[in-house]
Write an enzyme that holds these catalytic residues in place. Structure first.
Site, PDB file in Angstrom:
ATOM      1  N   LYS A 168      22.261 105.802  48.830  1.00  0.00           N
ATOM      2  CA  LYS A 168      23.190 106.657  48.071  1.00  0.00           C
ATOM      3  C   LYS A 168      22.691 106.807  46.642  1.00  0.00           C
ATOM      4  O   LYS A 168      21.828 106.036  46.195  1.00  0.00           O
ATOM      5  CB  LYS A 168      24.577 106.001  48.084  1.00  0.00           C
ATOM      6  CG  LYS A 168      24.583 104.614  47.450  1.00  0.00           C
ATOM      7  CD  LYS A 168      25.806 103.805  47.816  1.00  0.00           C
ATOM      8  CE  LYS A 168      25.786 102.482  47.048  1.00  0.00           C
ATOM      9  NZ  LYS A 168      26.853 101.573  47.480  1.00  0.00           N
ATOM     10  N   TYR A 225      17.083 109.272  13.644  1.00  0.00           N
ATOM     11  CA  TYR A 225      18.473 109.556  13.266  1.00  0.00           C
ATOM     12  C   TYR A 225      19.085 108.417  12.458  1.00  0.00           C
ATOM     13  O   TYR A 225      18.945 107.248  12.808  1.00  0.00           O
ATOM     14  CB  TYR A 225      19.331 109.770  14.518  1.00  0.00           C
ATOM     15  CG  TYR A 225      19.182 111.149  15.123  1.00  0.00           C
ATOM     16  CD1 TYR A 225      19.547 112.277  14.408  1.00  0.00           C
ATOM     17  CD2 TYR A 225      18.685 111.302  16.402  1.00  0.00           C
ATOM     18  CE1 TYR A 225      19.421 113.544  14.968  1.00  0.00           C
ATOM     19  CE2 TYR A 225      18.556 112.566  16.975  1.00  0.00           C
ATOM     20  CZ  TYR A 225      18.930 113.681  16.247  1.00  0.00           C
ATOM     21  OH  TYR A 225      18.801 114.923  16.791  1.00  0.00           O
TER      22      TYR A 225
HETATM   23  C1  LIG Z   1      26.242 100.335  47.773  1.00  0.00           C
HETATM   24  C2  LIG Z   1      26.668  99.654  48.994  1.00  0.00           C
HETATM   25  C3  LIG Z   1      25.849  98.691  49.597  1.00  0.00           C
HETATM   26  C4  LIG Z   1      24.577  98.172  48.953  1.00  0.00           C
HETATM   27  O1  LIG Z   1      24.912  97.169  47.997  1.00  0.00           O
HETATM   28  P1  LIG Z   1      23.811  96.412  47.112  1.00  0.00           P
HETATM   29  O2  LIG Z   1      24.614  95.460  46.303  1.00  0.00           O
HETATM   30  O3  LIG Z   1      23.135  97.435  46.285  1.00  0.00           O
HETATM   31  O4  LIG Z   1      22.867  95.739  48.046  1.00  0.00           O
HETATM   32  C5  LIG Z   1      26.248  98.187  50.821  1.00  0.00           C
HETATM   33  N1  LIG Z   1      27.413  98.576  51.392  1.00  0.00           N
HETATM   34  C6  LIG Z   1      28.251  99.470  50.815  1.00  0.00           C
HETATM   35  C7  LIG Z   1      29.514  99.830  51.497  1.00  0.00           C
HETATM   36  C8  LIG Z   1      27.922 100.020  49.601  1.00  0.00           C
HETATM   37  O5  LIG Z   1      28.755 100.888  49.016  1.00  0.00           O
END
Ligand SMILES: *Cc1c(COP(=O)(O)O)cnc(C)c1O
Length: 359
Positions: free
Chosen positions: A49, A259
């Site tokens: 994601k 800045y």
């Molecule tokens: C983002 C997510 C993960 C991955 O988690 P990490 O801490 O980055 O390993 C796994 N399961 C769900 C439901 C998530 O939203």
């Protein structure tokens, strides 16, 4: 209407993410082995994601699919659409699930799999025709997921659940909540028919044993983040942001840099102006404290404020550098998190769209 002018090829980029494919694949293999998997049987999926936490979802998914990863998790339907030409639809799970008939129809038409999060979503999926889906149960995080009181609802019982999942809120800490969530997820496994079960994110993999289930869902660890110290020996750094030096300048004692003149040269010095700024995710918290390095590893501290597209560094340690040379940002995630006050997750997902992603 604009005439269709053919543009000449773009000149080379001055901002890029050096992504080490071997390290990425090696991290997945290590997390897969820790999850109980082998070269033939994937026990670790991949959370891709948010554009694979900023690294580029297509490149990451292709590399990990080639290594044997079969389950990919995104949050939005548009993220699934980007992956569809590159990995099988049935291996893409959308964590936000189906909010309305339009999303369910798109899932039906493409074969991408929704993660059902509530009785309402279960009804949307059923009304669209149903079929294979995943199911998120709330085991104590109180975010998305079916609350325990709804597990026996007929709409839930009627689902064809492949993956029964839940998510750990505090797996990066040693707290009683982990055991309580494990017990509640196991209780759900006893009530709701399913093919496979999944609980652990990266940190949860380090908890081992019963937390592993049939499939784990690492994200952070794939990309070089260290969710718990036990994982450090298994995880390699994947990503190095790099930016070109645009201008070299000799400044005099008393010259004010950037800045709000937060840095005034205490003596004559050579400085460099770099094509990297807060619009790229190099936030102003790095003003006066970030470090870039030349090809030989010499440290070039950030001077004054980071601006939107530019950062000024001291070149005293590398006075032979020339305009066009590449500099590499110090971006070891646990150290950078400690220095900046940002989480390792934010340090990754912040990285902006102007980086050329090399993977
Ligand atoms: C983002 C997510 C993960 C991955 O988690 P990490 O801490 O980055 O390993 C796994 N399961 C769900 C439901 C998530 O939203």
């Amino acid at each position: 209407m604009m005439p269709e002018a053919k543009l000449p090829d773009l000149p080379p980029a001055t901002l890029r993410l050096d992504i080490n494919r071997d390290a990425l694949v090696g991290n997945w293999r290590a997390l897969n082995a820790l999850s109980g998997g082998s070269a033939d049987r994937a026990a670790a999926g991949a959370a891709v994601k948010a554009n694979a936490y900023g690294l580029g979802a297509v490149g990451v998914a292709r590399a990990l699919h080639g290594a044997g990863c079969r389950d990919f998790f995104v949050a939005h339907w548009a993220e699934a659409a980007e992956l569809l030409p590159h990995v099988p639809a049935g291996g893409i799970a959308v964590l936000h699930g189906v909010l309305n008939p339009a999303e369910a129809a798109w899932a039906m038409a493409t074969g991408v799999v929704p993660v059902i999060n509530s009785v309402a979503q279960a009804r949307v999926w059923r009304d669209a025709g149903g079929g294979r889906c995943h199911l998120m149960v709330d085991s104590g995080m109180t975010r998305l997921g079916v609350p325990r009181g709804d597990w026996a609802d007929p709409a839930i019982a009627a689902l064809e659940v492949d993956l029964l999942l839940s998510h750990l809120a505090s797996a990066d800490e040693d707290v009683a909540q982990n055991g309580a969530q494990l017990a509640r997820w196991q209780a759900a496994r006893g009530v709701i028919a399913h093919r496979r079960a999944s609980l652990a994110n990266s940190a949860g993999i380090a908890l081992g044993g019963d937390y592993l289930g049939d499939l784990t869902r690492p994200g952070l660890g794939l990309y070089g983040g260290i969710a718990r110290p036990e994982l450090a020996p298994h995880i390699a750094q994947v990503l190095r942001p790099q930016a070109a030096l645009l201008q070299v300048r000799d400044v005099a004692a008393g010259d004010a840099l950037g800045y709000n003149a937060t840095f005034v040269a205490p003596h004559a010095m050579r400085v460099g102006v770099v094509a990297l700024g807060y619009a790229d995710g190099f936030l102003r918290c790095w003003s006066g404290r970030g470090v870039l390095r030349d090809a030989a590893g010499a440290a070039l501290p950030v001077l004054g404020r980071v601006s939107m597209d530019l950062t000024i560094v001291a070149l005293d340690a590398a006075s032979a550098l020339r305009e066009g040379d590449w500099l590499t940002l110090d971006y070891h995630l646990p150290l950078a998190a400690a220095q900046s006050g940002l989480s390792q997750y934010e340090l990754l997902t912040l990285l902006g769209r102007r980086f050329l992603r090399l993977l």
